[in-house]
Design a protein around this motif. Structure first.
Motif, PDB file in Angstrom:
ATOM      1  N   TYR A  40      36.481  28.777  35.124  1.00  0.00           N
ATOM      2  CA  TYR A  40      37.295  28.994  34.041  1.00  0.00           C
ATOM      3  C   TYR A  40      38.423  29.994  34.847  1.00  0.00           C
ATOM      4  N   TRP A  41      39.810  30.089  34.370  1.00  0.00           N
ATOM      5  CA  TRP A  41      40.544  30.767  34.788  1.00  0.00           C
ATOM      6  C   TRP A  41      41.469  31.356  33.819  1.00  0.00           C
ATOM      7  N   THR A  42      41.866  32.677  33.702  1.00  0.00           N
ATOM      8  CA  THR A  42      42.775  33.170  32.698  1.00  0.00           C
ATOM      9  C   THR A  42      44.307  33.876  33.356  1.00  0.00           C
ATOM     10  N   ASN A  43      45.220  34.125  32.262  1.00  0.00           N
ATOM     11  CA  ASN A  43      46.264  34.852  32.800  1.00  0.00           C
ATOM     12  C   ASN A  43      46.063  36.277  32.326  1.00  0.00           C
ATOM     13  N   ARG A  44      44.775  36.828  32.298  1.00  0.00           N
ATOM     14  CA  ARG A  44      44.732  38.055  31.819  1.00  0.00           C
ATOM     15  C   ARG A  44      45.371  39.091  32.948  1.00  0.00           C
ATOM     16  N   CYS A  45      46.233  39.890  32.345  1.00  0.00           N
ATOM     17  CA  CYS A  45      46.661  40.891  33.360  1.00  0.00           C
ATOM     18  C   CYS A  45      47.550  40.422  34.453  1.00  0.00           C
ATOM     19  N   TRP A  46      48.202  39.455  34.160  1.00  0.00           N
ATOM     20  CA  TRP A  46      48.752  38.670  35.357  1.00  0.00           C
ATOM     21  C   TRP A  46      50.050  39.393  36.090  1.00  0.00           C
ATOM     22  N   GLN A  47      50.525  40.137  35.066  1.00  0.00           N
ATOM     23  CA  GLN A  47      51.735  40.849  35.552  1.00  0.00           C
ATOM     24  C   GLN A  47      51.334  41.948  36.703  1.00  0.00           C
ATOM     25  N   LYS A  48      50.055  42.457  36.486  1.00  0.00           N
ATOM     26  CA  LYS A  48      49.617  43.147  37.427  1.00  0.00           C
ATOM     27  C   LYS A  48      48.771  42.697  38.698  1.00  0.00           C
ATOM     28  N   GLY A  49      48.601  41.386  38.696  1.00  0.00           N
ATOM     29  CA  GLY A  49      47.788  40.585  39.502  1.00  0.00           C
ATOM     30  C   GLY A  49      46.459  40.763  39.414  1.00  0.00           C
ATOM     31  N   MET A  50      45.968  40.961  38.278  1.00  0.00           N
ATOM     32  CA  MET A  50      44.790  41.202  37.896  1.00  0.00           C
ATOM     33  C   MET A  50      44.035  39.944  37.028  1.00  0.00           C
ATOM     34  N   GLN A  51      44.785  38.951  37.091  1.00  0.00           N
ATOM     35  CA  GLN A  51      44.280  37.738  36.483  1.00  0.00           C
ATOM     36  C   GLN A  51      42.923  37.145  36.986  1.00  0.00           C
ATOM     37  N   THR A  52      42.068  36.939  35.887  1.00  0.00           N
ATOM     38  CA  THR A  52      40.706  36.599  36.571  1.00  0.00           C
ATOM     39  C   THR A  52      40.205  35.302  36.481  1.00  0.00           C
ATOM     40  N   ALA A  53      39.205  34.689  37.128  1.00  0.00           N
ATOM     41  CA  ALA A  53      38.587  33.434  37.328  1.00  0.00           C
ATOM     42  C   ALA A  53      37.323  33.689  37.397  1.00  0.00           C
ATOM     43  N   GLY A  54      36.461  32.593  37.215  1.00  0.00           N
ATOM     44  CA  GLY A  54      34.772  32.825  37.336  1.00  0.00           C
ATOM     45  C   GLY A  54      34.138  31.297  37.164  1.00  0.00           C
TER      46      GLY A  54
END
Length: 221
Positions: A199-213
């Motif tokens: 999976y992948w998300t755009n979580r906090c993407w403005q801060k370069g903290m987007q997550t996947a897993g």
């Protein structure tokens, strides 16, 4: 699940059912094949017109029952349903799936962040719907689009979905809302089915903290 079936073969099956119902109705009204000529010479076409609506209603009811309830009974028949239909035509994923996600986000000790999750699937020939839950209650996720499809290159089945997550009381470094998606491979292993993917998300993407897993799920009922 409708999308998974070969469209040409499914169309031929539906046409066959319509023709069979119409033929049975015609034979019944004319008291057998010998009465067809007399039937048409009298008021046959008027009777055919009046038969059209009942045949259509019977066909719709038959299709709805087959696509909503009966198919699951067929899928449970040993070998024919549980093996051939499930693995070759379309898997029955109805039920509750439990497992965990392992994120690229790490805790203060540098360990990957793990979260227990539950996936609830409700499927028929005409609808496919899933609900995603996490045990920590920190966030609420709603699946906005989902589908099951077959990759004709290798015959594998996949479950994909897009979700929206809301956090009522996010920590300072987190977002109150973010989107994500996942693609899970439907694996047939011995006598059970596992859902494994990423999976992948755009979580906090403005801060370069987007997550996947990764996600690993097994059926619990």
């Amino acid at each position: 699940m409708w999308k998974v079936f070969p469209k040409f073969g499914l169309a031929k099956f539906l046409i066959f059912v319509i023709c069979a119902l119409a033929t049975m109705g015609g034979v019944w009204v004319t008291s057998g094949w010998s009465g067809v000529a007399n039937f048409l010479n009298n008021n046959g076409f008027d009777v055919i017109t009046r038969l059209t609506l009942p045949v259509l209603i019977i066909f719709i009811v038959f299709t709805w029952l087959m696509g909503t309830y009966v198919w699951r009974a067929v899928w449970k028949i040993p070998f024919i349903g549980s093996t051939l239909l499930n693995q070759k035509l379309c898997p029955d994923l109805n039920g509750t799936w439990i497992g965990e996600t392992v994120s690229t986000f790490t805790d203060t000790d540098g360990n990957p962040y793990r979260k227990a999750v539950k996936l609830v699937v409700k499927a028929s020939f005409f609808n496919f719907d899933i609900r995603l839950f996490s045990d920590d209650k920190y966030q609420r996720s709603t699946v906005v689009q989902s589908e099951i499809y077959k990759d004709h290159r290798d015959g594998s089945f996949y479950l994909s979905y897009i979700f929206e997550s809301l956090i009522d009381q996010p920590v300072e470094t987190d977002d109150a809302k973010f989107d994500g998606s996942a693609k899970l491979h439907i694996r047939f292993e011995e006598n059970e089915i596992n859902l494994v993917g990423v999976y992948w998300t755009n979580r906090c993407w403005q801060k370069g903290m987007q997550t996947a897993g990764t996600i690993n799920l097994r059926r619990s009922d």
